[in-house]
Structure formats: structure tokens, C-alpha cells
Design a protein around this motif. Sequence first.
Motif, mmCIF file in Angstrom:
data_model
loop_
_atom_site.group_PDB
_atom_site.id
_atom_site.type_symbol
_atom_site.label_atom_id
_atom_site.label_comp_id
_atom_site.label_asym_id
_atom_site.label_seq_id
_atom_site.Cartn_x
_atom_site.Cartn_y
_atom_site.Cartn_z
ATOM 1 N N LEU A 1 0.831 -1.202 0.000
ATOM 2 C CA LEU A 1 0.000 0.000 0.000
ATOM 3 C C LEU A 1 0.868 1.256 0.000
ATOM 4 O O LEU A 1 1.919 1.279 0.629
ATOM 5 N N ALA A 2 0.387 2.295 -0.678
ATOM 6 C CA ALA A 2 1.094 3.576 -0.714
ATOM 7 C C ALA A 2 0.283 4.633 0.019
ATOM 8 O O ALA A 2 -0.950 4.620 -0.011
ATOM 9 N N ILE A 3 1.003 5.545 0.655
ATOM 10 C CA ILE A 3 0.407 6.713 1.297
ATOM 11 C C ILE A 3 0.884 7.922 0.501
ATOM 12 O O ILE A 3 2.054 8.275 0.557
ATOM 13 N N ASN A 4 -0.015 8.509 -0.279
ATOM 14 C CA ASN A 4 0.349 9.639 -1.144
ATOM 15 C C ASN A 4 1.535 9.331 -2.050
ATOM 16 O O ASN A 4 2.312 10.210 -2.378
ATOM 17 N N GLY A 5 1.707 8.081 -2.427
ATOM 18 C CA GLY A 5 2.784 7.696 -3.321
ATOM 19 C C GLY A 5 4.164 7.774 -2.704
ATOM 20 O O GLY A 5 5.159 7.581 -3.393
#
Length: 128
Positions: free
Chosen positions: A47-51
Motif C-alpha cells: 500500500l502507498a500513502i500519497n505515493g
Amino acid sequence: MHIKYIHHVAILTDNYLLSKQFYTDILGFEIIAETYRAERDSYKLDLAINGLYQVELFSFPDYRERGSYPEAKGLRHLAFAVENVESAAAYLKSRSVAVQDVRIDELTGKKFVFFLDPNGQPLELYEI
């Protein structure tokens, strides 16, 4: 050695589908990749958080509970930066996530609040 940044944080879940829904639908993380590893009967969800950052969500059929809470050795909590803690906490509550009362960091004067993911992992929202 010159460490540049934290690459990822790994979280083990006992309920993969519930945790996937929590991190994607409620927290809004973006799915990078989802892999089922048949030999381990295990999922790995990147998963990414704001990339910028990566959270790895794992499921294993032979998981073990934390030894004690909350002062067990190891990861104490995972904190996410938000612009407004009170509105973020209200959003979580609207999604039926139990959230503690907002507190003030006595060292920085910043607001923060704790809540748990579906696995009981302590998470924090910290106002920037």
C-alpha cells in the motif's frame, strides 16, 4: 552506511479482508500490488500513502498475538501526519472506528490522537 529513509512498515493481520478494507477504504491508502503466496497460504498487500511510503499488509495462518499491550517490545505505534487531527478523528468516528480523545503533545504543543486497526495495532494521527 547512509540510511536515506524508511522504506516500508509491515503489519501482520488475522483478518486480511477486514484489514484490506480498513487501510484502503477508511484510511485511503492506494494498492500498489496484491500477491497471494499459495505455498505460505498468505497474502501480501503493498500500500502507498500519497505515493511516498509503503505499508505491507501480511496474512499468515499461524500468527501470534502481541505479548502484552501497549508496552510490549517492538513497534509501539505507527503515526500518520495529518493537517487537522480533530477533523480526521471525526472522519474515523463516522466510519465506526473507535478513537481516543485528542491530546496535546507536551513537548511540541501539537495535537494527536490514537486508534486501533482491526488487528489491535495502535495507530496515531499527528497534526502537522
